[in-house]
Design an enzyme around this catalytic site. Sequence first.
Site, short mmCIF file in Angstrom:
data_model
loop_
_atom_site.label_atom_id
_atom_site.label_comp_id
_atom_site.label_asym_id
_atom_site.label_seq_id
_atom_site.Cartn_x
_atom_site.Cartn_y
_atom_site.Cartn_z
N GLY A 1 18.55 13.20 21.02
CA GLY A 1 19.41 13.66 22.13
C GLY A 1 20.43 14.65 21.60
N SER B 1 30.84 19.43 19.92
CA SER B 1 30.09 18.77 18.84
C SER B 1 30.11 19.57 17.56
CB SER B 1 28.64 18.57 19.27
OG SER B 1 28.63 17.72 20.38
N ASP C 1 11.34 11.81 25.07
CA ASP C 1 12.21 10.94 25.86
C ASP C 1 12.64 9.79 24.96
OD1 ASP C 1 13.29 9.07 27.53
OD2 ASP C 1 11.69 9.13 29.02
N PHE C 2 13.95 9.69 24.71
CA PHE C 2 14.39 8.68 23.74
C PHE C 2 14.26 7.24 24.26
CE2 PHE C 2 18.89 10.56 24.65
CZ PHE C 2 19.08 9.79 25.80
N HIS D 1 27.31 6.78 24.85
CA HIS D 1 28.32 6.59 25.91
C HIS D 1 27.84 7.05 27.29
CE1 HIS D 1 30.48 10.79 25.29
NE2 HIS D 1 29.19 10.91 25.51
N GLU E 1 14.73 16.11 22.01
CA GLU E 1 15.47 16.39 23.25
C GLU E 1 14.51 16.53 24.43
OE1 GLU E 1 17.85 16.90 25.32
OE2 GLU E 1 19.63 16.58 24.11
C1 LIG Z 1 26.28 14.09 26.00
S1 LIG Z 1 24.92 15.06 25.55
C2 LIG Z 1 25.10 15.07 23.77
C3 LIG Z 1 24.35 16.18 23.13
C4 LIG Z 1 24.52 16.29 21.62
N1 LIG Z 1 24.16 15.08 20.92
C5 LIG Z 1 25.93 16.71 21.26
O1 LIG Z 1 26.69 15.89 20.77
O2 LIG Z 1 26.26 17.87 21.54
C6 LIG Z 1 23.54 13.93 25.76
C7 LIG Z 1 22.19 14.57 25.51
O3 LIG Z 1 21.16 13.61 25.77
C8 LIG Z 1 20.04 14.30 26.29
N2 LIG Z 1 19.17 13.36 27.00
C9 LIG Z 1 19.40 12.74 28.18
N3 LIG Z 1 18.37 11.95 28.51
C10 LIG Z 1 17.46 12.06 27.50
C11 LIG Z 1 16.20 11.44 27.24
N4 LIG Z 1 15.67 10.55 28.11
N5 LIG Z 1 15.55 11.75 26.09
C12 LIG Z 1 16.08 12.65 25.22
N6 LIG Z 1 17.29 13.26 25.40
C13 LIG Z 1 17.97 12.97 26.53
C14 LIG Z 1 20.67 15.34 27.21
O4 LIG Z 1 19.77 16.41 27.48
C15 LIG Z 1 21.91 15.77 26.42
O5 LIG Z 1 21.68 16.90 25.64
#
Ligand SMILES: C[S@@+](CC[C@H](N)C(=O)[O-])C[C@H]1O[C@@H](n2cnc3c(N)ncnc32)[C@H](O)[C@@H]1O
Length: 376
Positions: free
Chosen positions: A213, A190, A263-264, A282, A236
């Site tokens: 997130g 990222s 929690d999103f 995704h 997050e």
């Molecule tokens: C694929 S990672 C992408 C992280 C970041 N956006 C990046 O591009 O490096 C997805 C992120 O969503 C977060 N996530 C998963 N479920 C979540 C929730 N219910 N609420 C908030 N964040 C969440 C995970 O902890 C993770 O860091």
Amino acid sequence: MSEVHEALGLPVPIVPPPTVTRAMTATRRALGRTQDRMTVPFQVVFDRMFGLLDNKALFIAVELGVPDVLEAGPLPVGRLAEETGADEDALDRVLRYLASRGVFRLGPDGRYANNAVTDVLRRNHPWSWRAWVLLIGSPWNWDIWKNLEVRVRGEGSATEAAHGCDFFTYVNERDPAAGAAFNEAMASGSRVQALLFAEHYDFEGVRHVCDVGGGSGSVLARVLTAHPALRGTLLELPALAADAARVFSETGVAERAEFVAGDFFESVPAGCDLYLLFSVIHDWGDEECARILQTVARAMKPGSRLAVVEPHIERGAAGNFAKATDLLMLAFTDDGRERTLSEFAALWRRAGLTERRRIVLPSLFDVFELVVASNS
Ligand SMILES: C[S@@+](CC[C@H](N)C(=O)[O-])C[C@H]1O[C@@H](n2cnc3c(N)ncnc32)[C@H](O)[C@@H]1O
């Protein structure tokens, strides 16, 4: 040499426009298909089948730190084995195979050296891809791949079959080493996309940005570094708080960045000018995506924008990166997937959002700029 050049490892000081990059990618794929047509079919089968050898050999070399040891210069395998604590004969066979695949250089004097590919696998390379090799090649990750057929047969999730829980529970709660590997890989990938986003996206009128997130905060930190007048919020899961604090402090943005545990699916901080969803959509099926997008839409004020950053699936047999990462989603998630442009458009409609424009980054990742339909 600009930072973008360094990050992408471009050989010339020009960042090609996305159309040129796309044409170059298509040409490379066409050359690959021509090579296949010049090869007897069973050799093509063996080449594809042996993909697992590339994965494992690369993982072993990187985990042993071979690219780091070779930073000082070429070495015979005996010295490399001493430095890394490996069996000399076995290491030689692994490195010889990798050199035959364009990974490491094997000189006529029998010494191994880094080449452009292994240079970016050094621990101290500013744009290192080492964390990705350690993520994808790790035994806990192989356990998931071993179960991909469970998912393809429609008998459940590969990650659940391998580890007895979903992917984020596994990396965030069950296996701290896996969590660190995952978060580091996400952050390293990222950081490059964030560099391109920070340069190519128009932040006009934005004062407060919320990265939803946003992982350990590397995207937000990059955006705040590039735009010193901005404030940022990272939404997050609580497990990421310590990592984010470290990233904000190391990058010197701690005074302008705050971490909000949440929690999103429930709520995100309201009233920001720009919301980011970077490689988040995704991970989820359409139902969950609509809920995430609606949560963000509820938090948006008139004039707020949402930027969703994802690559899209190209139609037909055209080769593209998203078709590979789509298989990662198939293995790691229940319903996650990469999407075509029309599948994205259906998602926006479902969540009551309108796509104002789509910007293509030099990496060919898309930035979908969305606004709430009733405000557009
Ligand atoms: C694929 S990672 C992408 C992280 C970041 N956006 C990046 O591009 O490096 C997805 C992120 O969503 C977060 N996530 C998963 N479920 C979540 C929730 N219910 N609420 C908030 N964040 C969440 C995970 O902890 C993770 O860091």
